[in-house]
Every structure is written in structure tokens, then in C-alpha cells.
Enzyme design. Structure first.
Site, PDB file in Angstrom:
ATOM      1  N   PRO A 127       0.807  -1.222   0.000  1.00 31.03           N
ATOM      2  CA  PRO A 127       0.000   0.000   0.000  1.00 31.03           C
ATOM      3  C   PRO A 127       0.841   1.272   0.000  1.00 31.03           C
ATOM      4  O   PRO A 127       0.451   2.275  -0.600  1.00 31.03           O
ATOM      5  CB  PRO A 127      -0.813  -0.133   1.302  1.00 31.03           C
ATOM      6  CG  PRO A 127      -0.966  -1.606   1.488  1.00 31.03           C
ATOM      7  CD  PRO A 127       0.335  -2.201   1.018  1.00 31.03           C
ATOM      8  N   SER A 131       6.550   1.935  -6.554  1.00 36.56           N
ATOM      9  CA  SER A 131       7.814   2.191  -7.253  1.00 36.56           C
ATOM     10  C   SER A 131       8.975   2.330  -6.266  1.00 36.56           C
ATOM     11  O   SER A 131      10.119   2.009  -6.585  1.00 36.56           O
ATOM     12  CB  SER A 131       7.693   3.464  -8.096  1.00 36.56           C
ATOM     13  OG  SER A 131       6.718   3.299  -9.105  1.00 36.56           O
ATOM     14  N   ILE A 156      -1.664  -7.177  -6.478  1.00 39.80           N
ATOM     15  CA  ILE A 156      -0.984  -8.410  -6.849  1.00 39.80           C
ATOM     16  C   ILE A 156      -1.777  -9.146  -7.934  1.00 39.80           C
ATOM     17  O   ILE A 156      -2.875  -9.652  -7.696  1.00 39.80           O
ATOM     18  CB  ILE A 156      -0.780  -9.322  -5.620  1.00 39.80           C
ATOM     19  CG1 ILE A 156      -0.058  -8.546  -4.504  1.00 39.80           C
ATOM     20  CG2 ILE A 156       0.002 -10.565  -6.018  1.00 39.80           C
ATOM     21  CD1 ILE A 156       1.247  -7.889  -4.922  1.00 39.80           C
ATOM     22  N   GLN A 324     -11.244   7.282 -31.941  1.00 41.26           N
ATOM     23  CA  GLN A 324     -11.743   8.444 -32.688  1.00 41.26           C
ATOM     24  C   GLN A 324     -12.130   8.048 -34.118  1.00 41.26           C
ATOM     25  O   GLN A 324     -13.173   8.471 -34.626  1.00 41.26           O
ATOM     26  CB  GLN A 324     -10.656   9.532 -32.714  1.00 41.26           C
ATOM     27  CG  GLN A 324     -11.183  10.931 -32.951  1.00 41.26           C
ATOM     28  CD  GLN A 324     -11.946  11.483 -31.763  1.00 41.26           C
ATOM     29  OE1 GLN A 324     -11.890  10.925 -30.668  1.00 41.26           O
ATOM     30  NE2 GLN A 324     -12.673  12.566 -31.958  1.00 41.26           N
ATOM     31  N   ILE A 325     -11.320   7.234 -34.754  1.00 39.83           N
ATOM     32  CA  ILE A 325     -11.614   6.798 -36.119  1.00 39.83           C
ATOM     33  C   ILE A 325     -12.852   5.912 -36.165  1.00 39.83           C
ATOM     34  O   ILE A 325     -13.684   6.008 -37.076  1.00 39.83           O
ATOM     35  CB  ILE A 325     -10.389   6.067 -36.723  1.00 39.83           C
ATOM     36  CG1 ILE A 325      -9.263   7.073 -36.999  1.00 39.83           C
ATOM     37  CG2 ILE A 325     -10.758   5.323 -38.005  1.00 39.83           C
ATOM     38  CD1 ILE A 325      -7.939   6.427 -37.397  1.00 39.83           C
ATOM     39  N   GLY A 327     -15.296   6.033 -34.108  1.00 42.27           N
ATOM     40  CA  GLY A 327     -16.471   6.786 -33.724  1.00 42.27           C
ATOM     41  C   GLY A 327     -17.274   6.084 -32.646  1.00 42.27           C
ATOM     42  O   GLY A 327     -16.724   5.573 -31.668  1.00 42.27           O
ATOM     43  N   GLY A 328     -18.585   6.034 -32.833  1.00 40.87           N
ATOM     44  CA  GLY A 328     -19.466   5.422 -31.836  1.00 40.87           C
ATOM     45  C   GLY A 328     -19.119   3.977 -31.549  1.00 40.87           C
ATOM     46  O   GLY A 328     -19.219   3.511 -30.406  1.00 40.87           O
ATOM     47  N   GLU A 351       5.050  -2.592 -13.540  1.00 40.76           N
ATOM     48  CA  GLU A 351       6.489  -2.829 -13.741  1.00 40.76           C
ATOM     49  C   GLU A 351       7.261  -1.526 -13.944  1.00 40.76           C
ATOM     50  O   GLU A 351       8.223  -1.453 -14.688  1.00 40.76           O
ATOM     51  CB  GLU A 351       6.718  -3.784 -14.914  1.00 40.76           C
ATOM     52  CG  GLU A 351       6.273  -5.207 -14.599  1.00 40.76           C
ATOM     53  CD  GLU A 351       6.752  -6.227 -15.614  1.00 40.76           C
ATOM     54  OE1 GLU A 351       7.898  -6.091 -16.094  1.00 40.76           O
ATOM     55  OE2 GLU A 351       5.989  -7.155 -15.908  1.00 40.76           O
ATOM     56  N   GLU A 355       6.895   7.599 -15.496  1.00 33.12           N
ATOM     57  CA  GLU A 355       7.748   8.578 -14.818  1.00 33.12           C
ATOM     58  C   GLU A 355       8.983   7.913 -14.221  1.00 33.12           C
ATOM     59  O   GLU A 355      10.085   8.488 -14.222  1.00 33.12           O
ATOM     60  CB  GLU A 355       6.942   9.286 -13.727  1.00 33.12           C
ATOM     61  CG  GLU A 355       5.832  10.191 -14.245  1.00 33.12           C
ATOM     62  CD  GLU A 355       4.601   9.439 -14.748  1.00 33.12           C
ATOM     63  OE1 GLU A 355       3.741  10.074 -15.367  1.00 33.12           O
ATOM     64  OE2 GLU A 355       4.498   8.210 -14.492  1.00 33.12           O
TER      65      GLU A 355
END
Length: 368
Positions: A127, A131, A156, A324-325, A327-328, A351, A355
Site C-alpha cells: 500500500p 515504485s 498483486i 476516434q476513427i 467513432g461510436g 512494472e 515517470e
């Protein structure tokens, strides 16, 4: 569009392209069931199927070929995210045993993991220690000839369905690795995430564990394991990206608007060009890293970080463009692009988040 032309690049050996085509055929014939909400049941079956097909031998190995693992992840991810997940977790979870376990530990756990008869898990995060591994608080105490572990692990993967866990804990000698059977832990607290995967918080209270390798060498062992598998996260991102591009190409050709196909618009063409270029750039970084690891017998900390950072970030963009291409259709529950949109997000975190990869790269540059 042939998705396998890049396996003719100089990074590969003659065995690699046939492996890709073989698993492609297998995936088409065996992964129809790999989409659904019952992730536990699906993953149990996938592990067994992958074991029976012999593919788990590539990731559950004392001498893994990273290019083969990456190829398998790329192809499996193209067809089903849970198939990729089930495959790689067997390797990540058993990796410390393969790298540093005693002969007795290897004999006890590796054959079953490779056959798909035992599900593995890798328990590093806590918890308050993701990193920042050094912040872990799970403790291991030696009592006679046995080790006893107390603490909590979270996020896990395979938590709740695993048969054994490789757990990292702080002993007097420093961070150490232990294999703990599922009967010793409480993994009843499950975690639901955006793309269904078996995941849990794992609680250890007086859990009996067996030391893997040397006491105090657990952090190095975890990093050695990640040095193998981090590159292959990028390969999974490639699989997701290639599926997104293929779905986009099909939709752009078929969708009619304003008297022409969507593919006839220059804005669509520019987006497709960007997607294809990002995928190829990610593939070059990914398989460069895998090739260095396999052929140079050296650490690939920088190469793997670059591959994971670029390929996963590119995959997010490629899949967003695919939505986006389409669409719906792109946001319709169960559509391949909608599934990809949910599946890809975690790759930029697990993993080592993007950042963290940037820190790894920059520190390596400054050190050099």
C-alpha cells in the site's frame, strides 16, 4: 497488411518468425473464450491451455529467450489481453525461482508452472511501497530453520487464484525473496480494475515461506527478474497497438461519409500514418532491447526502460486515435477498440510507471 514482416529484421534468428506464425494460428483457434467478465475462470483455463500448447515453457525457464517471450506477448495481446496476462504472469511469478532458487525449489514449482498446473504470482508492491521498493514494510523473521512473514501486499496480479506467491520482505539481512504457498495467505480482498484481471490485496500473518536465493539479495533478484520481463511489456503494447491500427484501417475503408470513404480524408490518412510510425518506432526499441539481453549477456536497464516508456505511451495514443476513427463503435462495450482502450492503460503503470522509466533513463545517462 502483414503483421509479421518485422520478424525479418536483423534482431531475430530463423526460429522467431515461425514461432510468431505458429502462435498466431493457435490464438485464432483457441482464444474465442478469452473475453468476458469472469476473469478468474478465463485465466485459469488460459494458463492450462497455454501450458498444454507448450508456450509457457518460453517464460518459465532458467534460460529465457526474451525475443521469444516478446513475440508471444505481442501476438497474444493482439488477440486477447487476458491471454497475454496469463502467459506473462507465469513467467514473472516463477522468474525469481528460475533465477536463484535451489534445485529443490525449481523441481517443486517450475514444472507445474510451465505445464499450467500451478498458477504463479509476483508479490512486490505494498500500500505504501510501489515504485519505491525500499519503503516496503512486510517483515520476514527466521525461526529455527523456517521463515515467517508478516505484512500486506497489494495490486498483486493473479491474487486470489495463484497457487504460490514469490513474496519480497525485509529480513535482518535486507530485502529478501520467499516462495509462499497460497494456503499461507489471505487473498480474499479482491481488487476490481478497469479491464478485468485477477487481482487482490494479499495479507500475510505468520505465513511460512521458503527463502529464494540469498537473504538480503531480494531487491537485486527482483530487478534481475524485471530486467527480463520489462521489455516484454513493450511487446504487449505493440500487440494492442497493431490490433488498434488494423481495426482503424478496416473502419476507415468501410465507413462512408459525405460521399466518400473515411480513408479518403487527408486528416484520417495523417492519423493512420502517425499510428503506423509510432508502432514501428516502438517495435525497434522493443526488439533492440530484447536482442541486447539475449545476445550480449548484459543488463538492459536503459534499453528496457526506453522500450517500455515509448511503446506503452505510443500505444495509449494509437488506441485513442483508433477510438476516434471508429467513432461510436469505438466506445461500444465489447468492441475490440473499446476493450483495448481499457486494457492498455495499466501498461503505463505496472512494472514501473512511465515517470519511473524516465528517471531510470536519465540516471543511467548521468552515470555514464
Amino acid at each position: 497488411m502483414d503483421r509479421f514482416t518485422h520478424y525479418g529484421w536483423p534482431f531475430f534468428e530463423p526460429k522467431h518468425a515461425p514461432l510468431a506464425r505458429e502462435v498466431e494460428v493457435w490464438a485464432k483457434e483457441n482464444l474465442a473464450h478469452a473475453h468476458g467478465n469472469n476473469a478468474d475462470a478465463i485465466c485459469r483455463r488460459l494458463v492450462q491451455d497455454l501450458g498444454c500448447a507448450g508456450y509457457l515453457n518460453h517464460c518459465v525457464s532458467e534460460k529465457p529467450d526474451v525475443r521469444s517471450i516478446a513475440i508471444l506477448r505481442e501476438v497474444l495481446a493482439y488477440h486477447a489481453g487476458l491471454a497475454d496476462f496469463s502467459f506473462v504472469m507465469q513467467g514473472l511469478g516463477s522468474g525469481p525461482i528460475a533465477l536463484a532458487g535451489s534445485d529443490a525449489l525449481k523441481k517443486k514449482y517450475l514444472p507445474k508452472a510451465a505445464a499450467g498446473d500451478a498458477i504463479a504470482a509476483f508479490a512486490l508492491s505494498e500500500p505504501d511501497a510501489g515504485s519505491d521498493v525500499q519503503a516496503m514494510s512486510t517483515a520476514a523473521k527466521k525461526k529455527g530453520d523456517a521463515w515467517v512473514l508478516d505484512g500486506t501486499k497489494t495490486w498483486i496480479s493473479n491474487g486470489g487464484i495463484a497457487d504460490f506467491y514469490v513474496v519480497f520482505a525485509k529480513a535482518d539481512e535486507g530485502i529478501s525473496a520467499f516462495v509462499v504457498d497460497a494456503t499461507e495467505v489471505d487473498a480474499s480482498e479482491r481488487i476490481e480494475i478497469v479491464a478485468p484481471h485477477p487481482m487482490a490485496t494479499v495479507k500475510l500473518k505468520g505465513a511460512k515461506g521458503t527463502l529464494v536465493g540469498e537473504a538480503g539479495q531480494g531487491f537485486k533478484l527482483a530487478m534481475r527478474n524485471l530486467d527480463i520481463f520489462r521489455t516484454t511489456v513493450a511487446a504487449a503494447a505493440l500487440g494492442f497497438s497493431r490490433r488498434a491500427l488494423d481495426e482503424s484501417l478496416a473502419r476507415a475503408r468501410d465507413r462512408k461519409m459525405f460521399g466518400q470513404a473515411l480513408a479518403d480524408f487527408q486528416m484520417t490518412q495523417a492519423k493512420l500514418a502517425d499510428m503506423a510510425t509510432a508502432i514501428d518506432a516502438g517495435a525497434l526499441l522493443t526488439y533492440r532491447s530484447a536482442w541486447v539481453k539475449d545476445t550480449k549477456n548484459q543488463r538492459v536497464t536503459r534499453e528496457a526502460a526506453m522500450a517500455k516508456m515509448f511503446a506503452t505511451e505510443a500505444a495509449q495514443t494509437v488506441i485513442d486515435d483508433a477510438v476516434q476513427i471508429c467513432g461510436g463503435l469505438g466506445v461500444m462495450r465489447g468492441h475490440p477498440v473499446e476493450r483495448l482502450y481499457r486494457e492498455v492503460r495499466a501498461l503505463r503503470i505496472y512494472e514501473g510507471a512511465t515517470e519511473v522509466q524516465k528517471l531510470i533513463i536519465s540516471r543511467d545517462l548521468l552515470k555514464a
